[in-house]
Design an enzyme around this catalytic site. Sequence first.
Site, short mmCIF file in Angstrom:
data_model
loop_
_atom_site.label_atom_id
_atom_site.label_comp_id
_atom_site.label_asym_id
_atom_site.label_seq_id
_atom_site.Cartn_x
_atom_site.Cartn_y
_atom_site.Cartn_z
N CYS A 232 19.71 82.85 -62.38
CA CYS A 232 20.10 81.77 -63.30
C CYS A 232 20.03 82.28 -64.74
O CYS A 232 19.10 82.98 -65.12
CB CYS A 232 19.20 80.55 -63.12
SG CYS A 232 19.66 79.17 -64.18
N CYS B 108 13.94 78.68 -68.38
CA CYS B 108 12.90 77.67 -68.17
C CYS B 108 11.61 78.38 -67.74
O CYS B 108 11.59 79.03 -66.68
CB CYS B 108 13.35 76.66 -67.12
SG CYS B 108 15.04 76.07 -67.41
N CYS C 210 10.15 78.67 -64.09
CA CYS C 210 11.05 78.78 -62.93
C CYS C 210 11.16 80.19 -62.34
O CYS C 210 11.42 81.17 -63.06
CB CYS C 210 12.44 78.28 -63.34
SG CYS C 210 13.54 78.16 -61.92
N CYS D 61 18.35 66.84 -50.29
CA CYS D 61 18.50 67.20 -51.70
C CYS D 61 18.83 68.68 -51.82
O CYS D 61 18.06 69.52 -51.37
CB CYS D 61 17.21 66.93 -52.46
SG CYS D 61 16.59 65.27 -52.23
N CYS E 102 21.63 64.16 -52.33
CA CYS E 102 21.24 64.37 -53.72
C CYS E 102 21.56 65.81 -54.07
O CYS E 102 21.41 66.70 -53.22
CB CYS E 102 19.74 64.12 -53.89
SG CYS E 102 19.17 64.42 -55.58
N CYS F 208 17.93 60.73 -60.28
CA CYS F 208 16.60 61.20 -59.95
C CYS F 208 16.16 62.03 -61.15
O CYS F 208 16.77 63.06 -61.44
CB CYS F 208 16.65 62.06 -58.69
SG CYS F 208 15.09 62.89 -58.32
N ARG G 280 8.03 59.84 -56.93
CA ARG G 280 7.83 60.87 -55.90
C ARG G 280 6.71 61.84 -56.28
O ARG G 280 6.75 62.48 -57.33
CB ARG G 280 9.12 61.65 -55.65
CG ARG G 280 8.96 62.68 -54.52
CD ARG G 280 10.27 63.37 -54.15
NE ARG G 280 11.29 62.41 -53.84
CZ ARG G 280 12.47 62.35 -54.45
NH1 ARG G 280 12.79 63.23 -55.36
NH2 ARG G 280 13.34 61.43 -54.11
N1 SAM Z 1 19.10 74.35 -62.26
C1 SAM Z 1 18.94 72.97 -62.12
C2 SAM Z 1 18.17 72.35 -63.25
O1 SAM Z 1 17.46 73.05 -63.97
O2 SAM Z 1 18.29 71.13 -63.43
C3 SAM Z 1 18.36 72.54 -60.79
C4 SAM Z 1 17.19 73.27 -60.18
S1 SAM Z 1 15.64 73.20 -61.03
C5 SAM Z 1 14.75 74.38 -60.10
C6 SAM Z 1 15.01 71.59 -60.64
C7 SAM Z 1 13.63 71.19 -61.12
O3 SAM Z 1 12.63 71.80 -60.34
C8 SAM Z 1 13.20 71.52 -62.54
O4 SAM Z 1 13.75 70.66 -63.49
C9 SAM Z 1 11.69 71.35 -62.46
O5 SAM Z 1 11.33 70.01 -62.68
C10 SAM Z 1 11.39 71.70 -61.00
N2 SAM Z 1 10.67 72.98 -60.89
C11 SAM Z 1 11.21 74.20 -60.92
N3 SAM Z 1 10.27 75.17 -60.81
C12 SAM Z 1 9.08 74.52 -60.73
C13 SAM Z 1 7.72 74.97 -60.60
N4 SAM Z 1 7.41 76.26 -60.57
N5 SAM Z 1 6.76 74.04 -60.51
C14 SAM Z 1 7.07 72.72 -60.55
N6 SAM Z 1 8.32 72.24 -60.68
C15 SAM Z 1 9.32 73.13 -60.77
FE1 SF4 Z 2 17.88 77.76 -63.97
FE2 SF4 Z 2 15.44 77.31 -63.02
FE3 SF4 Z 2 16.10 76.42 -65.45
FE4 SF4 Z 2 17.21 75.26 -63.26
S1 SF4 Z 2 15.04 75.24 -63.84
S2 SF4 Z 2 18.27 75.90 -65.16
S3 SF4 Z 2 17.35 77.06 -61.91
S4 SF4 Z 2 15.97 78.59 -64.80
#
Ligand code: SAM
Ligand code: SF4
Length: 318
Positions: free
Chosen positions: A56, A60, A63, A100, A131, A191, A263
């Site tokens: 990606c 973030c 992530c 989802c 979802c 959501c 949730r």
């Molecule tokens: N890329 C898309 C986005 O950022 O909206 C969808 C996938 S992203 C992985 C979805 C959500 O997963 C994030 O907004 C975050 O809230 C949650 N998430 C991701 N990594 C996480 C982690 N290590 N611990 C807790 N929540 C996490």
């Molecule tokens: Fe990409 Fe992870 Fe950020 Fe979603 S949360 S935009 S998958 S880096």
Amino acid sequence: MLKKSIRHDWQLTEILELFQLPLNDLIFMAQSVHRANFNPNQVQLSTLLNIKAGACSEDCGYCSQSARFKTELERQPLMAVETIIAEAKQAKANGASRFCMGAAWRNPKTKDFEKILEIIQLVKAEGLETCMTLGMLDAKQAQQLREAGLDYYNHNLDTSAAYYEKIVSTHTYQDRLDTLTNVRKVNLKICCGGIIGMGESLQDRAELLQTLANLEIHPESVPINQLVPVAGTPLENTEKLDPFAIVRCIAVARILMPTSNVRLSAGRAGMNDELQALCFLAGANSVFYGEKLLTTDNQSTRNDQQLFKRLGIVTSYE
Ligand code: SAM
Ligand code: SF4
Ligand code: DTB
């Protein structure tokens, strides 16, 4: 009385006061709101599938799927439709009511979009709610997803606007809000929730819940995630939370958004049965169900089934 009090004008001071109540008082209040609006012994089950993994463009800080961090995750292109349908069938057989699907994208690309629309139609045909979480959407994409029959779009605000800048630099809080507006305009259910345990303050948590609760329509589903620290990400060594922090956050979300499904989301694998039971008492009425979240482990379905049985919780089709 409790049933009618849906508000969209929550003040930060009120929310902070809720967070600071003695835990028993806070849980009592949240459970009272919960019972006025829901069967208190019912929990909705959503199963997650990562349909496109890693690589990606975004940064973030929590992530595992960002291309910018050296994590152990193996990248995978958009999954074959047949594989997704087989996973959906399994989720349904295990008792989930919603499927989802997540993709590690900043936003969906035109070349993948037809396939995404087909997936929605096929998963829906299995008798599951659908979802998707695909990153940012423009108005046209939201409309196409809606027309394909998508039920929910997941797009989290994750934390306060101020703290978001410390966690992500490749897109803005306003970008997230704009996608939520596009999704709402076409009458998709939303959501939207956040993550606690990223080093944020109580005020950041309160501001996140204030933003969610003061949206014109509350998100139908509010996932409260606890950070799952992933090796190689900037947040890997963040200090561990007091276990009661998630209970408080769930309780405040329940009071602010009385008719939303709250949730208990990521982080459940590290929680014991007693802490999860306390989260249900505080008003959580949904979980992610299945051995995996997107890239990390979840509680096992076996443990979950046993826990629901011990607590007298029924898992329902909404
Ligand atoms: N890329 C898309 C986005 O950022 O909206 C969808 C996938 S992203 C992985 C979805 C959500 O997963 C994030 O907004 C975050 O809230 C949650 N998430 C991701 N990594 C996480 C982690 N290590 N611990 C807790 N929540 C996490
Ligand atoms: Fe990409 Fe992870 Fe950020 Fe979603 S949360 S935009 S998958 S880096
Ligand atoms: C949400 O709020 N949490 C889910 C789902 N929506 C997409 C994702 C949790 C991911 C946890 C870390 C992982 O498994 O990569």
